[in-house]
Write an enzyme that holds these catalytic residues in place. Sequence first.
Site, mmCIF file in Angstrom:
data_model
loop_
_atom_site.group_PDB
_atom_site.id
_atom_site.type_symbol
_atom_site.label_atom_id
_atom_site.label_comp_id
_atom_site.label_asym_id
_atom_site.label_seq_id
_atom_site.Cartn_x
_atom_site.Cartn_y
_atom_site.Cartn_z
ATOM 1 N N CYS A 197 8.579 -2.985 24.772
ATOM 2 C CA CYS A 197 7.169 -2.596 25.345
ATOM 3 C C CYS A 197 6.664 -1.825 24.152
ATOM 4 O O CYS A 197 6.921 -1.658 22.927
ATOM 5 C CB CYS A 197 7.092 -1.632 27.166
ATOM 6 S SG CYS A 197 8.942 -0.472 26.246
ATOM 7 N N ARG A 217 -3.882 -3.682 24.335
ATOM 8 C CA ARG A 217 -2.360 -3.352 23.306
ATOM 9 C C ARG A 217 -1.454 -3.759 22.754
ATOM 10 O O ARG A 217 -1.554 -3.843 21.599
ATOM 11 C CB ARG A 217 -1.766 -1.699 24.136
ATOM 12 C CG ARG A 217 -2.537 -0.510 24.868
ATOM 13 C CD ARG A 217 -1.457 0.482 25.106
ATOM 14 N NE ARG A 217 -0.542 0.360 24.315
ATOM 15 C CZ ARG A 217 0.344 1.032 24.041
ATOM 16 N NH1 ARG A 217 0.969 1.322 25.640
ATOM 17 N NH2 ARG A 217 1.535 1.370 23.405
#
Length: 283
Positions: A240, A181
């Site tokens: 994040c 990701r």
Amino acid sequence: MPQPFTQLVSVAELASLATPAWRIFDCRFNLADLTAGRQAYAQGHLPGAFFLDLEDDLSGPRSGLNGRHPLPDPQLLADKLGSVGVAPGTQVVAYDDAGGMFAARLWWLLRWLGHDRVAVLNGGIQAWAAAGHPLVTEQPDARATTFVARRQKGMRVDADFVLSHLHSAEMQLIDARAPDRFRGENETLDPVGGHIPGAINRFFRDNLDASGAFKPPAQLQEEFGALINGGDAHRVVLSCGSGVTACHNLLAMEVAGLSGARLYAGSWSEWCADPSRPVATGA
């Protein structure tokens, strides 16, 4: 009387030292099934544990521009904590079943509200059960009290700060998402893949050993020290996808003795909501 736990607490410590005055919170959650945490809690939890939901209790309303898990309203969270008996001197313990992935969010939020007596159960509910300790289904009772939120300054930054420090030596951005990701591959949670330019990747699960417990402090210090080249932890900003697993890296840095890092709570989901902000892909 034991010293307060402010980072991690072991199963043995919790089992032998916890008193009715402590407050234990079950923070289990599943991003793919929003009811899974509550269901798991109903099926069995640590004795005396209350349930806190990531979306209902530990996050605020979403605007479409402020990320998937915005910070909750401090007073609303304070009221919730007070309603189950968290007072200024209360020892709080948070746990989950994901290596501290969600429990670390409560750990950071309480510190943000000025309550340092909070620790994550190392190894989570799995370690508790593996040690032969019981799970219960009863809902605990608690006498309500008043929890006064005293927000701490300097613990977080916003998108404007990150944007203005993209190429500054005053900020080292560390992204806690999985490597794919981070590179912009296999993105299923956010509409845009990639990362904030200049960020480096530290997958939060790399903070854990094979048993699902946090690595020893010396090992975490060595690994994070290598990431920041032995630099000042105060220049580190943790991000994040939505400000949840970044808290896991923050906790790991505290365990390592590297204090002072800050949270970018909006993280990637807020950052990529504005198409004018730059995006990087690849390693």
